[in-house]
Design a protein around this motif. Structure first.
Motif, PDB file in Angstrom:
ATOM      1  N   LYS A 163       0.972  -1.228   0.091  1.00 24.92           N
ATOM      2  CA  LYS A 163       0.082   0.080   0.146  1.00 24.92           C
ATOM      3  C   LYS A 163       0.727   1.392   0.085  1.00 24.92           C
ATOM      4  O   LYS A 163       0.544   2.182  -0.735  1.00 24.92           O
ATOM      5  CB  LYS A 163      -0.915  -0.219   1.149  1.00 24.92           C
ATOM      6  CG  LYS A 163      -2.103   1.102   1.055  1.00 24.92           C
ATOM      7  CD  LYS A 163      -3.097   0.995   2.196  1.00 24.92           C
ATOM      8  CE  LYS A 163      -4.040   1.851   2.130  1.00 24.92           C
ATOM      9  NZ  LYS A 163      -4.953   1.847   3.280  1.00 24.92           N
ATOM     10  N   GLY A 164       1.916   1.299   0.704  1.00 28.31           N
ATOM     11  CA  GLY A 164       2.654   2.516   0.965  1.00 28.31           C
ATOM     12  C   GLY A 164       3.432   2.721  -0.315  1.00 28.31           C
ATOM     13  O   GLY A 164       3.628   3.912  -0.893  1.00 28.31           O
ATOM     14  N   LYS A 165       3.981   1.755  -1.098  1.00 24.41           N
ATOM     15  CA  LYS A 165       4.467   1.769  -2.488  1.00 24.41           C
ATOM     16  C   LYS A 165       3.745   2.535  -3.494  1.00 24.41           C
ATOM     17  O   LYS A 165       3.926   3.289  -4.244  1.00 24.41           O
ATOM     18  CB  LYS A 165       5.160   0.719  -2.864  1.00 24.41           C
ATOM     19  CG  LYS A 165       6.578   0.109  -2.021  1.00 24.41           C
ATOM     20  CD  LYS A 165       7.211  -1.151  -2.719  1.00 24.41           C
ATOM     21  CE  LYS A 165       8.374  -1.417  -1.999  1.00 24.41           C
ATOM     22  NZ  LYS A 165       9.057  -2.629  -2.476  1.00 24.41           N
ATOM     23  N   LEU A 166       2.460   1.714  -3.566  1.00 22.60           N
ATOM     24  CA  LEU A 166       1.541   2.126  -4.329  1.00 22.60           C
ATOM     25  C   LEU A 166       1.188   3.710  -4.184  1.00 22.60           C
ATOM     26  O   LEU A 166       0.996   4.388  -5.436  1.00 22.60           O
ATOM     27  CB  LEU A 166       0.180   1.201  -4.487  1.00 22.60           C
ATOM     28  CG  LEU A 166       0.504  -0.163  -4.655  1.00 22.60           C
ATOM     29  CD1 LEU A 166      -0.930  -1.032  -4.471  1.00 22.60           C
ATOM     30  CD2 LEU A 166       0.953  -0.390  -6.251  1.00 22.60           C
ATOM     31  N   LEU A 167       0.860   4.243  -2.936  1.00 24.65           N
ATOM     32  CA  LEU A 167       0.569   5.492  -2.852  1.00 24.65           C
ATOM     33  C   LEU A 167       1.872   6.641  -3.203  1.00 24.65           C
ATOM     34  O   LEU A 167       1.543   7.307  -3.804  1.00 24.65           O
ATOM     35  CB  LEU A 167       0.334   5.460  -1.025  1.00 24.65           C
ATOM     36  CG  LEU A 167       0.015   7.109  -0.651  1.00 24.65           C
ATOM     37  CD1 LEU A 167      -1.280   7.397  -1.312  1.00 24.65           C
ATOM     38  CD2 LEU A 167      -0.131   7.114   0.864  1.00 24.65           C
ATOM     39  N   ALA A 168       2.992   6.118  -3.000  1.00 33.77           N
ATOM     40  CA  ALA A 168       4.143   6.720  -3.247  1.00 33.77           C
ATOM     41  C   ALA A 168       4.045   6.907  -4.810  1.00 33.77           C
ATOM     42  O   ALA A 168       4.538   7.902  -5.409  1.00 33.77           O
ATOM     43  CB  ALA A 168       5.482   6.064  -2.894  1.00 33.77           C
ATOM     44  N   ILE A 169       3.788   5.862  -5.691  1.00 41.46           N
ATOM     45  CA  ILE A 169       3.761   5.815  -6.988  1.00 41.46           C
ATOM     46  C   ILE A 169       2.884   6.736  -7.266  1.00 41.46           C
ATOM     47  O   ILE A 169       2.791   7.683  -8.220  1.00 41.46           O
ATOM     48  CB  ILE A 169       3.533   4.470  -7.843  1.00 41.46           C
ATOM     49  CG1 ILE A 169       4.664   3.709  -7.584  1.00 41.46           C
ATOM     50  CG2 ILE A 169       3.115   4.547  -9.035  1.00 41.46           C
ATOM     51  CD1 ILE A 169       4.333   2.116  -7.694  1.00 41.46           C
ATOM     52  N   SER A 170       1.639   6.816  -6.802  1.00 43.35           N
ATOM     53  CA  SER A 170       0.620   7.636  -7.149  1.00 43.35           C
ATOM     54  C   SER A 170       0.596   9.292  -7.246  1.00 43.35           C
ATOM     55  O   SER A 170       0.177  10.155  -7.530  1.00 43.35           O
ATOM     56  CB  SER A 170      -0.981   7.229  -6.613  1.00 43.35           C
ATOM     57  OG  SER A 170      -1.032   7.399  -5.477  1.00 43.35           O
ATOM     58  N   LYS A 171       1.551   9.337  -6.124  1.00 48.42           N
ATOM     59  CA  LYS A 171       2.019  10.772  -5.731  1.00 48.42           C
ATOM     60  C   LYS A 171       3.232  11.118  -6.680  1.00 48.42           C
ATOM     61  O   LYS A 171       3.795  12.452  -6.283  1.00 48.42           O
ATOM     62  CB  LYS A 171       2.306  10.937  -4.672  1.00 48.42           C
ATOM     63  CG  LYS A 171       0.965  10.876  -3.800  1.00 48.42           C
ATOM     64  CD  LYS A 171       1.126  11.067  -2.096  1.00 48.42           C
ATOM     65  CE  LYS A 171      -0.084  10.964  -1.212  1.00 48.42           C
ATOM     66  NZ  LYS A 171       0.024  11.688   0.090  1.00 48.42           N
ATOM     67  N   GLY A 172       3.874  10.319  -7.385  1.00 47.32           N
ATOM     68  CA  GLY A 172       4.994  10.677  -8.425  1.00 47.32           C
ATOM     69  C   GLY A 172       6.403  10.726  -7.493  1.00 47.32           C
ATOM     70  O   GLY A 172       7.364  11.066  -8.095  1.00 47.32           O
ATOM     71  N   LYS A 173       6.445  10.013  -6.541  1.00 47.64           N
ATOM     72  CA  LYS A 173       7.886   9.785  -5.594  1.00 47.64           C
ATOM     73  C   LYS A 173       8.336   8.315  -6.010  1.00 47.64           C
ATOM     74  O   LYS A 173       8.745   7.664  -4.915  1.00 47.64           O
ATOM     75  CB  LYS A 173       7.215   9.617  -3.861  1.00 47.64           C
ATOM     76  CG  LYS A 173       6.543  10.952  -3.466  1.00 47.64           C
ATOM     77  CD  LYS A 173       6.101  10.838  -2.003  1.00 47.64           C
ATOM     78  CE  LYS A 173       5.652  12.446  -1.731  1.00 47.64           C
ATOM     79  NZ  LYS A 173       5.191  12.422  -0.372  1.00 47.64           N
TER      80      LYS A 173
END
Length: 184
Positions: A163-173
Motif C-alpha cells: 500500500k505504501g509503495k502504491l501510494l508513493a507511485i500515485s504521488k509521483g515519488k
C-alpha cells in the motif's frame, strides 16, 4: 514520439478499454509511438491505457524470452481488439513488473496457455494460442484492457504490504528512467 507512462492511481488504468475501429485517427502513428515508448522504457509489452488511451490495443516484443523459448526470437506483434477465448494449462508463477507500477515486482500465478482472438495492425483477424512467456505477457497486457493490474492478482496481505509503495507511485515519488504521468 515517446509517450509518458501513466502510473498507478490514474483512473484510465481502471477503465475497461473501448473497441477500436479501422478508421481510428492516427492509429499507425499511435502504434509507432507505443513501440518507441515501450523500447525506451525497457518493457516487453505496453497497453494503450498505460499511455493514457482507453482503447483495446497492446504491443508485445517477447523476443527477450528467446534464450529459454527459441520460438520467441522474432515475436513482435500488435494486438487490436483482443478477446480471450480460453485460458488453460497448469498455473505457474513468475516475477512480474509493470511500467505503470515502477519499482514494484511480485510473483504472479497465471495459466500456461491463452487462446486469443485479435486483429493485427492491418485489421486482419487471428485466432491463436500462446504458451509460456508470450502467453504470460499477453495475459498481463490484456488485463490492462480490462482495468486490471498485476497487483490485483496478489493476496490481500501482500496488497496491504504494498500500500505504501502504491501510494508513493500515485504521488509521483518514484524515479524510473522514463517519463511518467502522475495522476491529478
Amino acid at each position: 514520439m515517446k509517450y509518458p507512462i501513466t502510473v498507478y492511481g490514474d483512473p484510465v488504468l481502471r477503465k475497461k478499454a473501448t473497441v477500436i475501429e479501422k478508421e481510428h485517427p492516427k492509429l499507425e502513428e499511435i502504434i509507432d509511438n507505443m513501440w518507441e515508448t515501450m523500447y525506451y522504457s525497457d518493457g516487453v509489452g505496453l497497453a494503450a491505457p498505460q499511455v493514457g488511451m482507453p482503447i483495446r490495443m497492446f504491443v508485445i516484443d517477447a523476443s527477450a524470452g528467446a534464450d529459454e523459448e527459441p520460438e520467441l526470437e522474432n515475436f513482435k506483434k500488435v494486438f487490436i481488439n483482443p478477446q480471450i477465448i480460453e485460458t488453460k494449462g497448469d498455473e505457474w508463477t513468475m516475477n512480474e513488473g509493470c511500467l505503470s507500477l515502477p519499482e514494484i515486482r511480485e510473483d504472479v500465478s497465471r495459466p500456461d496457455e491463452v487462446t486469443l482472438k485479435y486483429q493485427d495492425e492491418n485489421f486482419t483477424e487471428h485466432l491463436e494460442t500462446f504458451k509460456g512467456f508470450a502467453g504470460r505477457v499477453i495475459q498481463h497486457e490484456y488485463d490492462h484492457l480490462e482495468g486490471i493490474l498485476f497487483v490485483d492478482h496478489l493476496s490481500p496481505l501482500r496488497k496491504r504490504l504494498l500500500k505504501g509503495k502504491l501510494l508513493a507511485i500515485s504521488k509521483g515519488k518514484v524515479q524510473p528512467h522514463y517519463r511518467i504521468r502522475i495522476p491529478k
